[in-house]
Scaffold this active site. Structure first.
Site, PDB file in Angstrom:
ATOM      1  N   LYS A 151      -4.847  -2.902   2.102  1.00 11.52           N
ATOM      2  CA  LYS A 151      -4.502  -2.101   0.940  1.00 11.52           C
ATOM      3  C   LYS A 151      -4.510  -2.950  -0.307  1.00 11.52           C
ATOM      4  O   LYS A 151      -3.904  -4.021  -0.284  1.00 11.52           O
ATOM      5  CB  LYS A 151      -3.106  -1.520   1.168  1.00 11.52           C
ATOM      6  CG  LYS A 151      -2.556  -0.746   0.009  1.00 11.52           C
ATOM      7  CD  LYS A 151      -1.144  -0.370   0.291  1.00 11.52           C
ATOM      8  CE  LYS A 151      -0.549   0.207  -0.968  1.00 11.52           C
ATOM      9  NZ  LYS A 151       0.856   0.417  -0.865  1.00 11.52           N
TER      10      LYS A 151
ATOM     11  N   LYS B 247      -1.514  -6.597   2.111  1.00  9.85           N
ATOM     12  CA  LYS B 247      -1.250  -5.793   0.922  1.00  9.85           C
ATOM     13  C   LYS B 247      -1.289  -6.696  -0.290  1.00  9.85           C
ATOM     14  O   LYS B 247      -0.502  -7.632  -0.406  1.00  9.85           O
ATOM     15  CB  LYS B 247       0.119  -5.114   1.053  1.00  9.85           C
ATOM     16  CG  LYS B 247       0.470  -4.234  -0.120  1.00  9.85           C
ATOM     17  CD  LYS B 247       1.741  -3.458   0.127  1.00  9.85           C
ATOM     18  CE  LYS B 247       2.136  -2.662  -1.088  1.00  9.85           C
ATOM     19  NZ  LYS B 247       3.401  -1.949  -0.879  1.00  9.85           N
TER      20      LYS B 247
HETATM   21  C1  PBG Z   1       5.641   0.757  -1.655  1.00 12.99           C
HETATM   22  C2  PBG Z   1       4.269   1.234  -1.745  1.00 12.99           C
HETATM   23  C3  PBG Z   1       3.360   1.148  -2.818  1.00 12.99           C
HETATM   24  C4  PBG Z   1       2.251   1.909  -2.436  1.00 12.99           C
HETATM   25  C5  PBG Z   1       2.485   2.379  -1.156  1.00 12.99           C
HETATM   26  N1  PBG Z   1       3.723   1.933  -0.745  1.00 12.99           N
HETATM   27  C6  PBG Z   1       3.460   0.587  -4.164  1.00 12.99           C
HETATM   28  C7  PBG Z   1       3.697  -0.815  -4.470  1.00 12.99           C
HETATM   29  O1  PBG Z   1       3.656  -1.723  -3.650  1.00 12.99           O
HETATM   30  O2  PBG Z   1       3.966  -1.012  -5.647  1.00 12.99           O
HETATM   31  C8  PBG Z   1       1.050   2.160  -3.287  1.00 12.99           C
HETATM   32  C9  PBG Z   1       0.221   3.311  -2.903  1.00 12.99           C
HETATM   33  C10 PBG Z   1      -0.755   3.769  -3.898  1.00 12.99           C
HETATM   34  O3  PBG Z   1      -1.005   3.154  -4.935  1.00 12.99           O
HETATM   35  O4  PBG Z   1      -1.333   4.828  -3.631  1.00 12.99           O
HETATM   36  N2  PBG Z   1       5.842  -0.572  -1.497  1.00 12.99           N
END
Ligand code: PBG
Length: 334
Positions: free
Chosen positions: A256, A203
């Site tokens: 992601k 991520k």
């Molecule tokens: C929570 C999380 C996030 C997303 C999914 N779970 C945001 C972040 O890390 O700030 C983002 C999903 C999206 O942008 O569609 N940690």
């Protein structure tokens, strides 16, 4: 140079031949539809930066879920917006938390729909970070360090309470070190040995989450997430992150965001044999919607090509806010 026997176009001459030799296909089974659940009642509010995506309260949720089930989408991913937030994100792990309640509502009415629970604290903490923080002041600014191991305990509590409520899959997105092992152990000890972990293994600290943070009210109140989410410049690091998750017992790996990280999807596909998930995140959705609303692009063609690209890069599963649209388009055939 002359290649007299090469005639690539032989296999492109009709829709029937193209269909037979097509290497990658999208099916409704590939998709997970994210849903934002909030407190209160009678709520169905469109998220301004994500046209077509709404906040639902527990009582309006059912209609949305019915639509998803009727379209044949196999799974939803739940995000919660709680009524109260505090420093440790208590609302994330209480038995009557918003995600837990939404899970019960969904599983009671649609036991076959898979509920994937996002396991993180950022929507539930008043500072907006994904774990517990130690804060201090420097030059008049509030700063903070995320406390890794202390956060793990809270994340385990969150995952176990989600499983207790009936979540079928736990999807930890917090990026603390060791979170998969901690959550696996916690789930096993609580008797949830059968519940798989879909790990947000890779991520990145990405600007593509902008609209989500508005939707989930989870923007960090100070600092950023760069001390726990990955640097977009790094690809080899993704292999290290994924490898540790595999060793810690992850059942599925995720990359992601997806669009700017297709090479990483391909690398993980080549290196690991676990099912691979691509998260087509909020910013990727909003860009397409905005351009489509202006009439600048053909939305359906763009979305199809993008999601196909993610599968071609190696994804088995795609989390996308376009899941409902795509399910409809696949039925229509063009
Ligand atoms: C929570 C999380 C996030 C997303 C999914 N779970 C945001 C972040 O890390 O700030 C983002 C999903 C999206 O942008 O569609 N940690």
């Amino acid at each position: 140079m002359n290649y007299p026997f090469v005639r690539h176009r032989r296999l492109r001459q009709s829709a029937a031949i193209r269909g037979m030799v097509r290497e990658t296909v999208l099916t409704v089974d590939d998709f997970i539809q994210p849903i934002f659940v909030t407190y209160g009642s009678g709520v169905k509010n469109e998220i301004p930066s994500m046209p077509g995506v709404f906040h639902f309260s527990l009582d309006t949720l059912e209609e949305e879920v019915k639509e998803i089930v009727d379209l044949g989408i196999p799974a939803v991913l739940l995000f919660g917006i709680p009524e109260t937030k505090d420093a440790v994100g208590t609302s994330a792990f209480v038995d009557n938390g918003i995600v837990q309640e939404a899970t019960r509502v969904i599983k009671k009415r649609y036991p076959d729909l898979l509920v994937v629970a996002d396991t993180c604290l950022c929507e539930f903490t008043d500072h907006g970070h994904c774990g517990m923080v130690h804060t201090y002041e420097r030059d008049g600014h509030v700063c903070g360090d995320v406390l890794n191991d202390e956060s793990l305990e809270l994340l385990v509590k969150t995952a176990v309470s989600q499983a207790k409520a009936g979540a079928d899959i736990i999807a930890p997105s917090n990026m603390m070190d060791g979170f998969v092992q901690a959550i696996r152990t916690g789930l096993d000890e609580a008797g949830f040995t059968h519940v798989p972990i879909m790990s947000y293994s890779v991520k990145y600290a990405s600007a593509f989450y902008g609209p989500f943070r508005e939707a989930a009210d989870s923007a960090p109140q100070f600092g950023d997430r760069k001390s726990y989410q990955m640097d977009p410049a790094n690809a080899r690091e993704a292999l290290r992150e994924a490898e540790s998750d595999v060793l810690e017992g992850a059942d599925m790996l995720m990359v992601k965001p997806a669009l700017a990280f297709m090479d990483v999807l391909r690398m993980l596909r080549d290196q690991f044999d676990l099912p691979l998930v691509a998260y087509n995140v909020s910013g990727e959705y909003s860009m397409v919607k905005a351009a489509a609303q202006k009439g600048w692009i053909d939305e359906r063609a763009i979305v199809t090509e993008t999601l196909l690209g993610m599968k071609r890069a190696g994804a088995d599963i795609i989390i996308t806010y376009f899941a409902k649209d795509m399910a409809r388009w696949l039925r229509e055939k063009r």
